[in-house]
Every structure is written in C-alpha cells, then in structure tokens.
Design a protein around this motif. Structure first.
Motif, mmCIF file in Angstrom:
data_model
loop_
_atom_site.group_PDB
_atom_site.id
_atom_site.type_symbol
_atom_site.label_atom_id
_atom_site.label_comp_id
_atom_site.label_asym_id
_atom_site.label_seq_id
_atom_site.Cartn_x
_atom_site.Cartn_y
_atom_site.Cartn_z
ATOM 1 N N UNK A 6 5.338 17.504 -1.697
ATOM 2 C CA UNK A 6 5.982 16.192 -1.722
ATOM 3 C C UNK A 6 5.295 15.321 -0.681
ATOM 4 N N UNK A 7 5.094 14.050 -1.002
ATOM 5 C CA UNK A 7 4.361 13.155 -0.114
ATOM 6 C C UNK A 7 5.066 11.817 0.028
ATOM 7 N N UNK A 8 4.811 11.163 1.152
ATOM 8 C CA UNK A 8 5.153 9.750 1.312
ATOM 9 C C UNK A 8 4.007 8.956 0.698
ATOM 10 N N UNK A 9 4.321 8.105 -0.266
ATOM 11 C CA UNK A 9 3.273 7.379 -0.984
ATOM 12 C C UNK A 9 3.290 5.882 -0.704
ATOM 13 N N UNK A 10 4.335 5.372 -0.045
ATOM 14 C CA UNK A 10 4.380 3.950 0.289
ATOM 15 C C UNK A 10 5.354 3.733 1.437
ATOM 16 N N UNK A 11 5.097 2.693 2.234
ATOM 17 C CA UNK A 11 5.922 2.369 3.391
ATOM 18 C C UNK A 11 5.920 0.866 3.601
ATOM 19 N N UNK A 12 7.076 0.317 3.911
ATOM 20 C CA UNK A 12 7.187 -1.111 4.223
ATOM 21 C C UNK A 12 8.284 -1.302 5.263
ATOM 22 N N UNK A 226 -0.582 6.985 -5.362
ATOM 23 C CA UNK A 226 -1.198 6.683 -4.067
ATOM 24 C C UNK A 226 -2.589 7.304 -3.998
ATOM 25 N N UNK A 227 -3.544 6.537 -3.519
ATOM 26 C CA UNK A 227 -4.920 7.034 -3.437
ATOM 27 C C UNK A 227 -5.026 8.212 -2.474
#
Length: 367
Positions: A6-12, A226-227
């Motif tokens: 499992x990954x973090x793919x975006x953050x704001x 996500x790249x």
C-alpha cells in the motif's frame, strides 16, 4: 506471506495561517480535497474508503466532523470512518483497510481550527481529570518541564534548542505552506525572554488553522495513479502511561517500540535519508532523534516541521504527507515519518516509507 503493498500516492495541504475566521471547516477543506483527488485523476465517488481526523473540542460542538462530509460528498452513500485524533491515525485505519483487501483506494483528510479559542486552555482537558486537569497545566508548561529534565540530564542545552528552532524555520523558507519561515541565528534567539523557562517563543509551535489530505492506493492501482508511489513498509503506534508522574519525560519508549515494529531498525533495510518528525517543541526533537537513532546524515524536517506550522489534528498527517511527497519527487528513497498526540509525546505513530529505486520493481522490494 507478505501483505499486498500500500502506498501514499498523493498529498495536499492548505497554506497554514494564524487565523481563518472567514472560512468554515468545510470551506477550508474543500480546496485541499479537490487538489489531492485531482492529482490522481479520481472523483470522490471513485474512492473505496474515506477516513477523517479532527477534534470536537476545537470546533466546540459534538459530531462536528459530520459537517466536513459536505466537502467530501457523502451522497450517494460512501464507506466512511472518523477518528477523534490527528489525521495520521486516520491514515493508519485506512492503511489497515487496504491491507485487508476491503478497498483499493482511500481518501484520508484532517483539519483543525485553533484560532477561535484559547488553545492552551483547551488542551488541558486531555489530562488526567483527577490530579492534573484541575491544576490547568497548559502544554507549554508541561513541555517546559520536559525540556528542563533534558537539560538537567545533560542531553541538550538552551543554545542547542535554539539551533533546532533556527534550522527548522530556516528550512521552512522553501515551504510555501508554512506559517512561519526564516529565523535569526541561535545566539540572537537566546536574547528573547522566556515564555515558560527554559522555553522561549522560538522553542514552541505556532498556533494556526489548516487542513491536509492524502490518497492511499494498493498494488497495481498505486502504480497506475502515481509515477513513484511512497510505499508504506511498516507503521505502528503506541502510547505512554497517561499519568505524567510515572514517566521518564526524557525518553519515549513508545516511539522506539513503534519504530521497531514498523521496520525502521531491520538489519537488511536501506538507510533512512529523510525524517519528518512531529516535534512541536524543540526539546522533543532531541528525544525523537535519540529514540529513532537518527544521525547527522539524515535530513530532519526539510519542510520546517511543526515549528513552522502546527495545525492541530493535521500536523501529524502532514509529516507523513511531506515524507511521501519527497519520495514522489525523487528527493528521498527511504523516509521515516512520525506523529504525536497528547502532552509530552504521550502517543506516537511511526511509519517507514520507501520509493522504488532504478531497476527495481515493487515485487523485488516486497520479497
């Protein structure tokens, strides 16, 4: 058998401010949600699980988080949960949900507006109701006791603490979201009066309003969205005794235990190059560095950390998001992120994040 990755793919996150009286929690949160979902090309209805973190004490009303759902869009019905904690703990719940295969994606968000009330008074209500809370010791005073214990032990001194403040707020000059940026030299900072001895104003976090959000995804979905995903290699959270009088305030065994369970100290693991530590007070960074075994080769709080912006209920989630964002940009390969809640590092969460290296696939890393 390894669980699926499992990954973090975006953050704001918001641009954190001392006051945002013109905005409701929903109005503060909505731009962040649009930004984080837009980064991965998803709509709210396409998210498998949503989890939030906030505090009714800050909002001054019960079940205040239900109003924030207006910003998410809860109709048609969504799979949703909430924790009365910093958003880092909401991320932990979402991570477990994805590990269990109950969703492919998750939206995690948190927010807090500290400006409407007296934060130092509000936070006394989290203390033991029989012995401590009736005395109204605020978090700055308790942190001062912790700092003095460290100084008496010889683990630090006031000039070293000023150096911590100067480094963190100097790093925040490159962070457009920070509330405070830039700092005088340590010697100049020591000329300031004490706030609560031995802490001066630069040793303490700013009070402000803000929000943050991340998107999690599992396996191939993460690679599609996500790249360079920030894979969560391990995460754990632990808690100290509630009574401050039975704790050694110069140590944080819960942080060390959580880090060990998250795999930070594994013999076969690559070295950490980045650490985002939720240390609202300069003295707490000293403790966390020691418990996590971070040497001078690790870049600590390149975002400026909680000394540059400390929105209640979101600052811990921001530490995970900032660490993940550096992996997304290729500026870090292996990072440790830490979140805390409660007085004097009472509750601590540690996550280890990794990015794929050139020529290495996720399957290679997980094996």
């Amino acid at each position: 058998m390894n669980p699926r990755p499992v990954a973090i793919v975006a953050f704001a996150q918001t641009r954190h401010r001392r006051r945002s009286a013109e905005l409701s929690e929903v109005e503060m949160l909505m731009p962040v949600l649009h930004e984080v979902l837009g980064a991965v090309g998803l709509r709210a209805g396409e998210i498998g699980f949503t989890c939030s973190g906030s505090s009714d004490y800050l909002a001054g009303r019960a079940f205040s988080f239900t109003m924030a759902l207006d910003g998410v869009g809860a109709s048609p019905p969504i799979s949703e949960s909430h924790v009365e904690m910093d958003g880092a703990w909401a991320l932990y719940e979402a991570w477990v949900k994805l590990l269990a295969g109950e969703a492919e994606t998750a939206l995690v968000y948190s927010y807090g507006k500290s400006s409407p009330g007296e934060l130092r008074d509000v936070l006394t209500r989290q203390l033991d109701p029989y012995y401590l809370a009736p005395l109204w010791p605020d978090p700055v005073s308790l942190a001062a006791l912790q700092a003095q214990a460290l100084i008496d032990e010889g683990a630090t001194d006031e000039r070293a603490l000023a150096g911590v403040a100067a480094r963190n707020r100097g790093a925040a000059e490159h962070n457009p979201h920070a509330q405070l940026t830039g700092s005088a030299a340590p010697d100049a900072l020591l000329a300031d009066p004490y706030l609560v001895r031995p802490l001066r104003r630069h040793d303490c976090p700013p009070i402000g309003d803000g929000a943050a959000a991340v998107v999690l995804a599992a396996g191939d979905t993460a690679r599609r969205l996500c790249r360079r995903p920030a894979w969560i290699r391990g995460m754990d959270h632990r808690i100290e005794a509630h009574a401050l009088g039975v704790r050694d305030l110069t140590r944080s065994p819960s942080t060390r235990l959580a880090a060990r369970n998250a795999g930070l100290f594994d013999d076969d693991a690559a070295p950490v190059d980045t650490a985002e530590l939720h240390a609202p007070f300069t003295s707490q960074e000293v403790i966390l560095r020691r418990e996590l075994g971070l040497d001078e080769g690790v870049r600590v709080n390149p975002s400026g950390g909680a000394l540059a912006a400390n929105p209640m209920m979101a600052a811990g989630l921001i530490r995970l998001g900032e660490a993940a964002a550096r992996i997304h940009r290729g500026e870090s390969d292996r990072a440790v992120a830490h979140a805390t809640s409660g007085p004097c590092l009472q509750q601590n969460l540690v996550a280890v994040l990794e990015g794929e290296r050139d020529g290495q696939s996720e399957g290679d890393q997980a094996s």
